[in-house]
Design an enzyme around this catalytic site. Sequence first.
Site, PDB file in Angstrom:
ATOM      1  N   PRO A   2       0.831  -1.124   0.170  1.00 16.39           N
ATOM      2  CA  PRO A   2      -0.023  -0.069   0.096  1.00 16.39           C
ATOM      3  C   PRO A   2       0.726   1.409  -0.138  1.00 16.39           C
ATOM      4  O   PRO A   2       1.692   1.460   0.833  1.00 16.39           O
ATOM      5  CB  PRO A   2      -0.815  -0.085   1.364  1.00 16.39           C
ATOM      6  CG  PRO A   2      -0.751  -1.408   1.648  1.00 16.39           C
ATOM      7  CD  PRO A   2       0.437  -2.166   0.999  1.00 16.39           C
ATOM      8  N   GLU A   3       0.501   2.150  -0.897  1.00 12.39           N
ATOM      9  CA  GLU A   3       1.265   3.660  -0.856  1.00 12.39           C
ATOM     10  C   GLU A   3       0.201   4.397  -0.434  1.00 12.39           C
ATOM     11  O   GLU A   3      -0.910   3.927   0.391  1.00 12.39           O
ATOM     12  CB  GLU A   3       1.596   3.770  -2.498  1.00 12.39           C
ATOM     13  CG  GLU A   3       2.432   2.963  -2.840  1.00 12.39           C
ATOM     14  CD  GLU A   3       2.958   3.045  -4.279  1.00 12.39           C
ATOM     15  OE1 GLU A   3       3.041   3.889  -4.808  1.00 12.39           O
ATOM     16  OE2 GLU A   3       3.257   2.024  -5.192  1.00 12.39           O
ATOM     17  N   HIS A  92      -0.962 -16.548   8.456  1.00 12.19           N
ATOM     18  CA  HIS A  92      -0.254 -15.197   8.395  1.00 12.19           C
ATOM     19  C   HIS A  92      -0.636 -13.978   9.013  1.00 12.19           C
ATOM     20  O   HIS A  92      -0.277 -12.906   8.888  1.00 12.19           O
ATOM     21  CB  HIS A  92       0.310 -14.762   6.955  1.00 12.19           C
ATOM     22  CG  HIS A  92       0.850 -15.759   5.991  1.00 12.19           C
ATOM     23  ND1 HIS A  92       2.107 -16.353   6.438  1.00 12.19           N
ATOM     24  CD2 HIS A  92       0.519 -16.209   4.923  1.00 12.19           C
ATOM     25  CE1 HIS A  92       2.261 -17.298   5.456  1.00 12.19           C
ATOM     26  NE2 HIS A  92       1.533 -17.239   4.349  1.00 12.19           N
ATOM     27  N   ARG A 111       4.440 -11.604   4.448  1.00  9.68           N
ATOM     28  CA  ARG A 111       5.920 -11.345   4.259  1.00  9.68           C
ATOM     29  C   ARG A 111       6.303 -10.884   5.501  1.00  9.68           C
ATOM     30  O   ARG A 111       7.512 -10.884   5.867  1.00  9.68           O
ATOM     31  CB  ARG A 111       6.389 -10.446   3.070  1.00  9.68           C
ATOM     32  CG  ARG A 111       5.882 -11.257   1.717  1.00  9.68           C
ATOM     33  CD  ARG A 111       6.289 -10.098   0.512  1.00  9.68           C
ATOM     34  NE  ARG A 111       7.737  -9.795   0.432  1.00  9.68           N
ATOM     35  CZ  ARG A 111       8.279  -9.378  -0.650  1.00  9.68           C
ATOM     36  NH1 ARG A 111       7.475  -8.539  -1.526  1.00  9.68           N
ATOM     37  NH2 ARG A 111       9.592  -9.235  -0.721  1.00  9.68           N
TER      38      ARG A 111
END
Length: 273
Positions: A2-3, A92, A111
């Site tokens: 996300p930006e 996750h 990640r």
Amino acid sequence: MPELPEVETVRRSLLPLVKGEVIREVRICLEKAVKPAPEQFVAELTGKEIIDLQRRGKYLLMVLDSGQQVAFHLRMSGRLVWQVGAVPLEKHTTLVLNFDDGHSLHFVDPRKFGTAVLFPPAPPPAGLQTLGLEPLTTKKEELLAALEQAAARRSGPVKGLLLDQGVLAGLGNIYADEVLFAAGVRPMRPAREVTTAEWEKIYQRMIEILNKALDHRGTSRRDYVDGRGEPGDFQNHLQVYGRKKEPCLVCGNQLVYTRVVGRGTHYCPVCQE
DNA sequence: GAACCCCTGGTT
DNA sequence: AACCAGGGGTTC
């Protein structure tokens, strides 16, 4: 990750859901994702009410009634998703906040780069303290002056400057490529050689692209969804990002994919100089 | 600057 | 099996 448009979309989608919620239980599934250490993190959060969500750059700030804040950073693959009732934890999942009314907020991050920093007692994340200017709320003159000033004392490519969170807060790899394409400036051009007229154009296109991306609720390529689990739509409007070697949508020439400041970079050799 | 690190998973 | 990925911190 996300930006700016994605984090802001998460903020807007979550705010009406979490505002007023009281944290009943904190479950930490990945210790290194939180600060301070789990025991204190849990103790400080339990029983607190969420009174606001704010955004600075790519940080999402959860404001508690204790006066403390939790700074979430989703990094590459983090998602913050609202859940109703008891649901099995998704693979996750790194952190869960369970609220008094049975709702919950799940931080899922394949990640495992994402973080949640409660401050105080932890110090605010260094990157938050040194954050540069907000693209959408800083006055044009001030932002342009800051960009040109930063460019003057930098030897590297202009793309690196746009990605430098200490100068400009919120652009990432997708929007940097999109902005430079729209402005007609090659990503590898030395920042200090970019003219005032070009900075003006970069500024204008950046505002337009960020607002359009917000209208489309962000870019979903892989992991990104908003606070309700809904993907965005702006991936269908990208001009160069992810279109390596495809024809330029403006001139038809083949786009170039290369590496600039260590990042995969897309540009049109004809439209950008 | 560049190179490598933190991780998992999708693509070539 | 190798390489790539929306981020960013650290180390040359």
